[in-house]
Scaffold this active site. Sequence first.
Site, PDB file in Angstrom:
ATOM      1  N   CYS A   2      -3.879  -0.545   5.432  1.00 44.02           N
ATOM      2  CA  CYS A   2      -4.960   0.068   4.665  1.00 44.02           C
ATOM      3  C   CYS A   2      -4.932  -0.404   3.224  1.00 44.02           C
ATOM      4  O   CYS A   2      -4.213  -1.333   2.859  1.00 44.02           O
ATOM      5  CB  CYS A   2      -4.810   1.595   4.694  1.00 44.02           C
ATOM      6  SG  CYS A   2      -4.532   2.274   6.347  1.00 44.02           S
ATOM      7  N   ARG A  51      -9.150   2.480   5.448  1.00 48.60           N
ATOM      8  CA  ARG A  51      -8.300   2.323   6.630  1.00 48.60           C
ATOM      9  C   ARG A  51      -8.693   1.149   7.504  1.00 48.60           C
ATOM     10  O   ARG A  51      -9.870   0.924   7.771  1.00 48.60           O
ATOM     11  CB  ARG A  51      -8.331   3.596   7.476  1.00 48.60           C
ATOM     12  CG  ARG A  51      -7.371   3.551   8.673  1.00 48.60           C
ATOM     13  CD  ARG A  51      -7.496   4.788   9.539  1.00 48.60           C
ATOM     14  NE  ARG A  51      -6.576   4.728  10.673  1.00 48.60           N
ATOM     15  CZ  ARG A  51      -6.684   5.460  11.765  1.00 48.60           C
ATOM     16  NH1 ARG A  51      -7.680   6.331  11.884  1.00 48.60           N
ATOM     17  NH2 ARG A  51      -5.808   5.338  12.754  1.00 48.60           N
ATOM     18  N   ILE A  54      -4.944   0.342  13.320  1.00 47.84           N
ATOM     19  CA  ILE A  54      -4.095  -0.489  14.176  1.00 47.84           C
ATOM     20  C   ILE A  54      -3.296   0.381  15.141  1.00 47.84           C
ATOM     21  O   ILE A  54      -3.257   0.130  16.343  1.00 47.84           O
ATOM     22  CB  ILE A  54      -3.122  -1.331  13.320  1.00 47.84           C
ATOM     23  CG1 ILE A  54      -3.893  -2.215  12.330  1.00 47.84           C
ATOM     24  CG2 ILE A  54      -2.208  -2.167  14.207  1.00 47.84           C
ATOM     25  CD1 ILE A  54      -4.777  -3.260  12.960  1.00 47.84           C
TER      26      ILE A  54
END
Length: 615
Positions: A2, A51, A54
Amino acid sequence: MCRIVGGWEFSGEAALFDSIETMRDTMSAGGPDDFGVYFSPSVSLALGHRRLSIIDLSNFSHQPFISYDKRFVLVFNGEIYNYKTIAQSLRIEGVSLKAQSDTEVLLAGLLHWGIECVEHLDGMFAFALWDEVEQKLILCRDRIGVKPLYYFFDSKRFLFASELKALFAYPFINKKINKESLSYFFAYGYIPAPHCILQNCQKIQAGSYLILDSQAKILQKQYYHSKKYFMAQQPYNLQDFKIALHDSVAKRMVSDVSVGVLLSGGVDSSLVCVALKELGYSFETFTMGFHESSFDETYFAKQVADSLNVRNTSFICSLQEAKDLIEKLPFIYDEPFGDTSAIPTLLLSANMRQMVKVALSADGGDELGVGYERYFWAKERWDSYKLWRFLCAGKVLSLLSPEMSLAILQKIGVKIGIDKFLRIKNQLKARSFMEHYQVEITHFRKEELAQNFLLPLASLEDYKFKNPYSSMTCFDFCSYLPDDIMVKTDRASMSVGLEMREPLLGNQFVYFMLSLNILEKICGKEGKAVYKNYLEQFLPKELIYRPKMGFGIPIEDWVRSDLHYLLEDISGIEGFLDKDFVQKLIKDFDEKKRVDFAKIWYIYTFLAWRKAWRI
């Protein structure tokens, strides 16, 4: 992965609440999937987050991440690869949590163990934790310095961000250039932490945290420093090496999205691929090549991929593509950055992002394995200059100006350029090996820094060990790796929303390699002996023991031809470099005299950065 931003205004103009979203969204490329903001109800503090999803693709990990009692607020950039193991430890100690994400586990660990939680973390991260009750802000950066974290403090306001561009968006920040940092940039091509190009601005150093209280007092502490491991001198054991390597690589395959691997065909990237193959992972590899054969490694990458029976996709960095990217460099690397391999790294990241969301690099392999050729050049020169140092040859060469000395040398048939002459002279005058090595790795020599009214560099004596290879690799691991290599890959990958991971930098593998007797890593005049020993089980020796190429780019040839226009405008140099010095340097370059091209590229980069950000 992020991007984070935030600030705390103590007095003066109040602009943070109105600016925080703009500051946050300057970094939207690094966090395109979600965003959030938090405003403290009691003080003028705000936190922002972008963000890149993942791990845990749900909204559960939305940030800023707030504790159930609303006392603590976390913004976090990075990945904690061992978060499930940490969650188990927390449960054993009575902590209740769902452990759906590393964000939740990080906050739980910080609340349970305090800042000592960082001792448990294996990953790449930068985070900020706000305590609403104690009115305390904690900023922290990972052990190696993979993820960036800047802060600005002028007694009236404290601002922090993953990238400088977020700080530039705050209306009352004073954008004045720090002359000491500028010296480092022109010497090294990067600015080492804690320095930053702006006055009142710093980088939090790798393995460090900062605590800011309501009285605007700052406490900084380094919780990890790799220097102590260089003295361990443990012997090499193949089984221990494999265990440490496999642990590091496997942890960096934890993902809820597809993962690709950068493959150059060199030893380090081959090491990552072989470890993945031995662990049983399926993966694709990606390679960046060039039309110029002396820079192109696509043939070797394909040979490695074929030997391991994995798919390889190669891309070619053309002059036109490089030209387009050069214009974007000041905005992507929003602090002056001189590493020309940023260009192919950007292009490779952009191409890979069309196929994967996470990529594994092999960064750190050279520093851990004594892989750079300059280590052996520097040691060989130090040894060969021993008699000349004893005879004070450096002082003799200093009796005349460099220009007069060169004229005399040319009359007796010795033809060298000014850069080489200054390098030899200063190395002959070096009183220690690390002073000698500093000359080896700098581009603007100390005479040129003085000529341009720039400050001298700090000594490297803090990195001095009995073995010079330990000294060199320790400095590079603590400075060059986090402040050049990691900056290059982080900004390039995040500019296109790609997460770049570092499978050779896991805690266990780093400890093993740093603690290893330095001589175990060297064979003759080459390093990486332990890597090559492992690879011999899987790859042909001609692929393992071929000459090192490095991730270079034919930028000097391009600037001599199609890109020469980059040097035509040197306006903006006044007040920072001597104009006559710069003009002569470019003139010598145009006349094909022996010139260190890096200096020319650094000057261009600085000027382009100033113009782009109007500083």
